[in-house]
Each structure stands twice: as structure tokens, then as C-alpha cells.
Design a protein around this motif. Sequence first.
Motif, short mmCIF file in Angstrom:
data_model
loop_
_atom_site.label_atom_id
_atom_site.label_comp_id
_atom_site.label_asym_id
_atom_site.label_seq_id
_atom_site.Cartn_x
_atom_site.Cartn_y
_atom_site.Cartn_z
N LEU A 197 0.82 -1.21 0.00
CA LEU A 197 0.00 0.00 0.00
C LEU A 197 0.86 1.26 0.00
N ILE A 198 0.55 2.16 -0.92
CA ILE A 198 1.13 3.50 -0.91
C ILE A 198 0.08 4.41 -0.28
N GLY A 199 0.33 4.83 0.94
CA GLY A 199 -0.69 5.47 1.75
C GLY A 199 -1.29 6.73 1.15
N GLU A 200 -2.53 6.96 1.52
CA GLU A 200 -3.26 8.13 1.04
C GLU A 200 -2.62 9.44 1.47
N VAL A 201 -1.77 9.34 2.49
CA VAL A 201 -1.09 10.53 2.99
C VAL A 201 -0.25 11.19 1.89
N VAL A 202 0.23 10.42 0.92
CA VAL A 202 1.04 11.00 -0.16
C VAL A 202 0.20 11.98 -0.97
N ARG A 203 -1.02 11.58 -1.30
CA ARG A 203 -1.93 12.50 -1.99
C ARG A 203 -2.40 13.60 -1.04
N GLY A 204 -2.59 13.21 0.24
CA GLY A 204 -3.04 14.18 1.24
C GLY A 204 -2.05 15.30 1.47
N GLU A 205 -0.78 15.05 1.15
CA GLU A 205 0.23 16.09 1.29
C GLU A 205 0.55 16.78 -0.03
N GLY A 206 -0.23 16.45 -1.10
CA GLY A 206 -0.12 17.24 -2.32
C GLY A 206 0.22 16.52 -3.61
N ALA A 207 0.42 15.20 -3.59
CA ALA A 207 0.78 14.48 -4.82
C ALA A 207 -0.39 14.46 -5.79
N ILE A 208 -0.05 14.26 -7.07
CA ILE A 208 -1.07 14.12 -8.11
C ILE A 208 -0.91 12.76 -8.78
N LEU A 209 -1.93 12.35 -9.51
CA LEU A 209 -1.90 11.12 -10.29
C LEU A 209 -1.85 11.46 -11.78
N VAL A 210 -0.96 10.78 -12.51
CA VAL A 210 -0.92 10.98 -13.96
C VAL A 210 -0.94 9.62 -14.66
N ASN A 211 -1.39 9.63 -15.89
CA ASN A 211 -1.47 8.40 -16.68
C ASN A 211 -0.20 8.22 -17.51
N ALA A 212 -0.23 7.24 -18.41
CA ALA A 212 0.95 6.93 -19.23
C ALA A 212 1.30 8.05 -20.19
N GLU A 213 0.37 8.99 -20.38
CA GLU A 213 0.64 10.15 -21.24
C GLU A 213 1.19 11.33 -20.46
N GLY A 214 1.32 11.16 -19.14
CA GLY A 214 1.86 12.24 -18.32
C GLY A 214 0.85 13.28 -17.92
N THR A 215 -0.45 12.96 -18.04
CA THR A 215 -1.50 13.94 -17.73
C THR A 215 -2.39 13.43 -16.60
N ARG A 216 -2.97 14.39 -15.86
CA ARG A 216 -3.93 14.03 -14.81
C ARG A 216 -5.21 13.51 -15.46
N PHE A 217 -5.97 12.70 -14.70
CA PHE A 217 -7.18 12.13 -15.27
C PHE A 217 -8.35 12.08 -14.28
N HIS A 218 -8.12 12.49 -13.02
CA HIS A 218 -9.21 12.44 -12.04
C HIS A 218 -8.81 13.28 -10.82
N ASN A 219 -9.80 13.64 -10.02
CA ASN A 219 -9.56 14.29 -8.73
C ASN A 219 -8.93 13.29 -7.76
N GLU A 220 -7.68 13.50 -7.43
CA GLU A 220 -6.93 12.55 -6.60
C GLU A 220 -7.50 12.39 -5.21
N MET A 221 -8.23 13.39 -4.71
CA MET A 221 -8.78 13.34 -3.36
C MET A 221 -10.24 12.95 -3.32
N ASP A 222 -10.70 12.37 -4.40
CA ASP A 222 -12.03 11.77 -4.41
C ASP A 222 -12.00 10.53 -3.53
N THR A 223 -13.17 9.92 -3.27
CA THR A 223 -13.21 8.71 -2.46
C THR A 223 -12.48 7.57 -3.17
N ARG A 224 -12.05 6.58 -2.39
CA ARG A 224 -11.22 5.52 -2.92
C ARG A 224 -11.88 4.74 -4.05
N ASP A 225 -13.17 4.51 -3.94
CA ASP A 225 -13.85 3.74 -4.98
C ASP A 225 -13.85 4.50 -6.31
#
Length: 512
Positions: free
Chosen positions: A315-343
Motif C-alpha cells: 500500500l502507498i498510503g493516502e497521505v502522499v496525496r493528502g500532502e499534495g501528490a497528483i496522479l498521472v497516466n501513461a501520457e503524463g497527464t492528470r485524469f481524475h480528482n486525486e482526493m475523491d473517495t477511494r472507490d
Amino acid sequence: MKKKSMLVMLFLSIFMLIAAGCGSNNASEPQKEEPKEEKKEEVNKEEAVSGASKEGTYTPYEELQDSYDIVIIGAGGAGMTAALEAKANGMNPVILEKMPVAGGNTSKSSSGMNASQTKFQTEQGIQDSNDKFYEETLKGGKGTNNPELLRFFVDNSGAAIDWLDSIGIRLNNITITGGMSEKRTHRPEDGSAVGQYLVNGLVKNVEEKQIPLFVNADVKEITQKDGKVNGVRVVFNEKDEKTITAKAVIVASGGFGANMDMITKVRSDLAGYVTTNQVGSTGDGIRMIEELGGTTVDMDQIQVHPTVQQEKSYLIGEVVRGEGAILVNAEGTRFHNEMDTRDNVTAAINALPERTAWLVFDSGVKSRAKAIEQYEKMGFTVQGDTIEALAEKMNVPAEELKTTLDTWNTAVTNKNDAEFGRTTAMDNALSGAPYYAIKIGPGIHYTMGGVIINTNTEVLNKDGQAIPGLFAAGEVTGGLHGQNRIGGNSVGEIIVFGLQAGVKSAEFVKAQ
């Protein structure tokens, strides 16, 4: 000649001392190695028990008694908390743990413990309320949470933080997790992962209070007499079977996140997923309680965590996003609100062609989320002194990744995420080199379903009646989280309901 004889005797003496020392070391080594042999029983056992208590803190088998006031099944956070509170209420409890070490899934917890209206929030100027905590957790659970359990949970969360502080477990570093609007996720003062800190602190207190804690103690059955629970049948070290009598039993054995047979029976769509659960999470407590007439709820509600390192199922804890990380896809772009619920975040990752994504963060996030140090040691991170260098390590388009970070940093400055509507964990831009990324994908993380209890932690039968002498707390129970658990609520649950189980089981015993 005489001088030569003395030299010979001196050499002989030195040789005998060295031999004796070696013999002493060899004699003691098997005792030190035995727990390591136990860890070879199942794959990933060493990883499963990482962060658990120090060697030598467990009760020797020879000290086992035939009877205790209360038997507690499981030495995770809920079990040890219940034991401490039962002891404080005048009981003689015992903890039985089937694994070689204490800790359970608690030892793998990362982000923190959610609680509202706490003294630490007040000290830091964070305005929060139990009602807000209740409503946001209810929303996260799709409105299906057990309202009585949820109300009890949030209303007692602040007191649980105080209780931990009173026994030397201080959680005063506060962050935020997905689905929450306020900072209420309490962590150790240095911002490190909560699990190891919590387990070590609880084990220390259990030892100081002289509460017996036996490991390699696999409870096979909860026994009854005249309609009341009266003890357990347990196998020690896979060979010695014992029956222990008790006036009450608390089941705190965890969920079934490592039992793929149980999981796929209720959720065939999860076949093939990795699991973050320690290998002891096999649903034993649920099975034993069902055999006594207990019933379950929400068994098909199994949480898949969006950010799991796939090769190690870590598990990579939610704290990483909670402290400001973003999620990107294979194209290097964001694709969703990272702080949405886990599901919802999980669904967004699964919708990508590769079904994986990258967590991207900077040195600032790393300094605030101490758990990253562990991820780095395990080889999960890639690093670049520039965004372009990081993109090369990730094998994503450098220009796209740079544009993504520039856009994100502007959103942080303006406090307006025009792309995906993120509103939390936007306190710091991602602008401090070096830059980091961790490749992640979804993994089975938590079983929301389990046995039905009331707010007294009494286990209920199909008619809604309490089974006399039987209590449960933690992930073995169901109903609190509904269809989706909010990150940080499970640690809160094990403390709040662990305390309640200790109190109410003691009251039951005194009334007999």
C-alpha cells in the motif's frame, strides 16, 4: 623450559575461552532464529508482520493458564486496546494471536487516524465538528453505514485520541484524506506511518500492564455452555491444543482480505487482484462467530485501494496525496480528482488502458509524508532532478508531464482546480526538486463487511439479540463503513470500539 610451559598453558587457556564463547553463541542462536522459521510458513510472512513488536515481548507458553476473565482473539490494534481497557476495569485478560508477532493489519496502516473535535485540532486552529465528520463518512459510505455505529464512532473519536495520548501514543500531526473536507487524520508527531508507531506503543503498554500475550496461538473454536460463551479451543505452535475457559470472549481477529476464496465467493470480479492485507487476515473470527449463531452484513463490500505498488502488493498510503501528490497516466497527464473517495479513484485508474498510473510528487511532499522514506528503501520510487529527468525515468512524454505540473501549480496558487475540481490537499505547489514518482494500481485493501454488533460491541444473532459473553471489534465487524471506507477511519474504529469492547466485556463479567 619453564617459560615455554607457561606460554603453552596460556595459549591453551585462550583457546578454551574462545571455544567456550563460540559454544555459548551457538547455543543461543536457535532461540533467536525460531521466530524467523515461523515466518517461512506462508509467502510474504516477513512483509506481513513488518513493523510489529520487538522480539522478546511475548509471554512464554509455559505461563499459560487454564482460565482467564476475558480471552481476546487477535493482537492487532483493536485487540490490544480492548485488553488494556479490560485490565483497567479490573479484569484478568489474555491475548491470543495466531501470527508469530503482534500487529495484524494495524502494523501496515499508513495514513493516520481520523477523529473530530480533538484537542490537537483545537491547538492548531482546525475547526471541525462531529456532525461534519458523521455526514462526510455517511456520504462516503453511500448512505448505507449503520447510523448508530457511525454516531458512536464519531462522537467518541476525540476521546480515543486523548486515551492514546494518555498512554504515550501521541498523534498530533494532522493531515487530510480523500472524501474529507477538514484536516482530521492524526499521525505521529514526525509525520511517519501510524501503524508501526501505534503497534509498538500498544505492545509496550500491554507488557507494562503485565497482560499475557501469546503468539502462534491459533484459535479454532469459541466454546459455549448453557447458551453463554465460556472460552476457546486454541492450537499453539501448530501442535499443542488447549481449551481455555473465560467469562467473556472478544473477537478482534481482523477481516478476510487475504482469503481469496472468501473474497471471490462474494466478489468474483476481484479474482486476480493483489492484496495489501497481511497473510493472517483470513476471516477466522467471522467463521467462528457464524458457528455460534452470529450473522454478517455487507460481505460483498470489499474496498479496492487505488494506490498499491503491484509487484510487492504494498500500500502507498493516502497521505502522499493528502500532502499534495497528483496522479498521472501513461501520457503524463492528470485524469481524475486525486482526493475523491477511494472507490471513485479506483474506477478512474481501472478505466485507463494500462489500469495503472503514477503518483507524482516533489521533495516537499516527501518531507511531509515520512512514509515515503520506507517506499524509497523498498525501491518503489523513481527520481529526477528535473521534471524532464523524471519523465524519462517514468517513460512518459516530458513535455506533457511538465505542462501537467505547471497547470497544477497554477491551480494550487489560485486555489482552483479547473480540470477536476479538487478542493483539498492544495496547500503546496509541486515545485521543489528533486521530483519523484511511484507506479501504482488498485489492490484489495479492506473488507467493510463482517459480523453484526451493537454499540456495546456485543455480537448479535439473526434475531438481533446479543450472544451472551461474545464481543467483537475492528475489521471483523461490519456496518460502520457502509459501501466505502474513508481513509483513516479504520484506525479510528479499532481504538474507539476496542475501548468499548474492553469496558463492556468487563461489565458483563462483573455482572455474572
